[in-house]
Design a protein around this motif. Structure first.
Motif, PDB file in Angstrom:
ATOM      1  N   LEU A 143       1.345  -1.084   0.170  1.00 58.06           N
ATOM      2  CA  LEU A 143       0.048   0.160   0.126  1.00 58.06           C
ATOM      3  C   LEU A 143       0.330   1.582  -0.014  1.00 58.06           C
ATOM      4  O   LEU A 143       0.517   2.195  -0.632  1.00 58.06           O
ATOM      5  CB  LEU A 143      -0.851   0.357   1.573  1.00 58.06           C
ATOM      6  N   ASP A 147       2.058   3.744  -3.912  1.00 56.81           N
ATOM      7  CA  ASP A 147       1.633   4.574  -3.503  1.00 56.81           C
ATOM      8  C   ASP A 147       2.802   5.639  -3.622  1.00 56.81           C
ATOM      9  O   ASP A 147       3.312   6.722  -3.785  1.00 56.81           O
ATOM     10  CB  ASP A 147       0.912   5.412  -2.096  1.00 56.81           C
ATOM     11  N   VAL A 350      -4.398  -4.395  -2.262  1.00 58.05           N
ATOM     12  CA  VAL A 350      -3.708  -3.017  -2.329  1.00 58.05           C
ATOM     13  C   VAL A 350      -4.939  -2.478  -1.942  1.00 58.05           C
ATOM     14  O   VAL A 350      -5.396  -1.400  -2.182  1.00 58.05           O
ATOM     15  CB  VAL A 350      -2.706  -3.181  -2.552  1.00 58.05           C
ATOM     16  N   HIS A 354      -6.992   0.294  -0.604  1.00 55.20           N
ATOM     17  CA  HIS A 354      -6.887   2.231  -0.494  1.00 55.20           C
ATOM     18  C   HIS A 354      -7.975   2.535  -0.708  1.00 55.20           C
ATOM     19  O   HIS A 354      -8.070   3.697  -0.739  1.00 55.20           O
ATOM     20  CB  HIS A 354      -5.705   2.338  -1.711  1.00 55.20           C
ATOM     21  N   THR A 358      -7.990   4.154   5.445  1.00 54.67           N
ATOM     22  CA  THR A 358      -7.246   2.930   5.360  1.00 54.67           C
ATOM     23  C   THR A 358      -6.981   2.780   6.911  1.00 54.67           C
ATOM     24  O   THR A 358      -6.289   1.454   7.140  1.00 54.67           O
ATOM     25  CB  THR A 358      -5.835   4.286   4.781  1.00 54.67           C
TER      26      THR A 358
END
Length: 466
Positions: A143, A147, A350, A354, A358
């Protein structure tokens, strides 16, 4: 004779060697490791205990650990109290991981394959849970890594995650030695990057010096923070001997224990302390917080790259151990294929994490993927100790050990009972047990599950022959 055949006699006659295959020959041999759960023979072992520090240090320098560190502040604890909870929980969780890791050099076997000694055919249950947990950890860590990669390269979030999963899948496919070598290099690179982040944080953020909760609520928050930290360190326990199974039998077990303990504890405490100090700066958008904190530009890009690389280091280990767990379940997939599969399945999880809250989803997944581990640890340790006493100091001989298989029902009974007993003590945003409510949110499910498994399994195991 090898562990994967201990509960499946028909597999011995099969011509294919799905669980066997090519092994790394020495440090630096980065060719693909095809070997699965078949124990590593003694004449193929190499390496020294020192490499256990780096393999357990680097993968914990992730934003997952930083984000976990914010939990104490979110629960209303002051910095000093929350840090004490983090240190206590981390050390308690790291001790079983360090102890189980010493079994690798004595047996040449991974942790889930060794669990067959205690669970027999019933190893399918913890094997399945470990496989699912490895995928969940892919999501927890991917995650933030995805990002960071997306922000670094100006990509959509899902593309960053996809690239992250592909890279970690490749590393998991390459296997044991590639993972060890990368962790050695990344220990220094990631330590430097997180040190830079810490320096910036010390200048630009102030931790909470006063608690916003008091009395019983404060005690409950302390215990929950401790449990979350414990769950983070203890989550490595079912992986432990996977990354020591190539070490020679002559490797010092005390050194193995301390290198592993220090690698896990120092790294986790460092990143959680960082998250706790900067809790006001680290929100759901943790990667963006890193970029902002470092002031953007080249330094911010370096920080984002470090976040992505840290996630790669950690998730490669998840995919590797997930492949061994899948084989332990009896799935006859080559280890490299099984490692790639874990990375593929982590991708949609994931995206799910998201897509909404979160923070809540992160904490829930973190706790739920670990509730089964205390009972597992208690059961395999009891079985190991009983067998060690029966050996009377002689070296472990897996051929002899697997010739004395245990019935599946004592271990599974203790495993299921321990989980059931722990349910009232659980505290998550999805479910808070009645005992946890009475204790103002304190989550005692981990120690309760461990104690219950010991209480049920030890008498049952003592009645069986060693």
């Amino acid at each position: 004779m090898s562990l994967p055949h201990a509960h499946d006699a028909a597999a011995v006659a099969e011509p294919e060697h799905v669980f066997d295959g090519r092994m790394p020959a020495a440090s630096g041999d980065l060719r693909m490791e095809a070997r699965g759960i078949t124990p590593v023979p003694e004449d193929a072992r190499y390496g020294s205990p020192g490499r256990l520090f780096t393999v357990w240090f680097a993968p914990n320098l992730t934003m997952t650990g930083v984000f976990t560190g914010t939990v104490g502040a979110a629960l209303g604890l002051d910095f000093a109290t929350a840090l004490l909870a983090v240190v206590l929980g981390t050390v308690l969780g790291a001790i079983p991981t360090a102890y189980l890791g010493t079994w690798g050099s004595q047996t040449g076997a991974g942790q889930l394959p060794l669990a067959q000694l205690a669970f027999g055919r019933g190893v399918t249950l913890p094997g399945t849970l470990q496989w699912l947990s490895s995928i969940a950890w892919d999501a927890l860590i991917g995650l933030f890594g995805g990002d960071a990669l997306a922000q670094l390269c100006g990509l959509p979030f899902w593309v960053g995650v996809l690239l992250m999963m592909a890279a970690q899948g490749v590393l998991g496919v390459l296997g044991y030695e590639a993972i060890h070598r990368l962790q050695t290099v990344m220990t220094f690179a990631l330590a430097a990057s997180f040190a830079a982040l810490a320096v910036k944080l010390l200048k630009g953020a102030q931790p909470a010096t006063a608690a916003t909760v008091h009395g019983a609520d404060r005690a409950g928050a302390f215990v929950l923070t401790c449990t979350v930290a414990l769950s983070l360190a203890l989550s490595w326990a079912p992986y432990a001997s996977d990354f020591s199974r190539y070490l020679p039998r002559s490797a010092s077990r005390p050194r193995m224990f301390w290198y592993t303990l220090l690698g896990v504890a120092v790294s986790f405490v460092a990143v959680q302390a960082l998250g706790l100090w900067g809790a006001a700066r680290f929100t759901d958008q943790t990667a963006r917080g890193v970029d902002d904190l470092l002031g953007g530009g080249a330094l911010g890009a370096f920080g984002l790259l470090a976040v992505a690389l840290a996630a790669l280091c950690s998730n490669a280990m998840n995919d590797y151990s997930g492949s061994l767990a899948l084989q332990t379940m009896g799935v006859r997939l080559p280890r490299p294929v099984a490692a790639a599969l874990a990375a593929v399945l982590g991708f949609p999880l994931v995206l799910w994490m998201h897509a909404a809250d979160t923070t809540a989803r992160f904490q829930n997944v973190l706790l739920f993927v670990g509730y089964w581990i205390p009972a597992f640890v208690a059961i395999v340790i009891v079985d190991w100790v009983v067998r060690a006493r029966a050996r009377g100091g002689r070296p472990v001989d897996l051929t002899a050990e697997t010739s004395r298989p245990q019935p599946w029902w004592p271990a599974l009974t203790a495993f299921v009972v321990a989980f059931a007993v722990a349910v009232p003590f659980m505290s998550t945003s999805l479910y808070v047990g009645p005992v946890a409510k009475a204790l103002h949110g304190a989550d005692l499910a981990y120690p309760v599950a461990f104690a219950a498994a010991l209480a049920v399994y030890a008498p049952l195991r003592a009645r069986r022959r060693p």
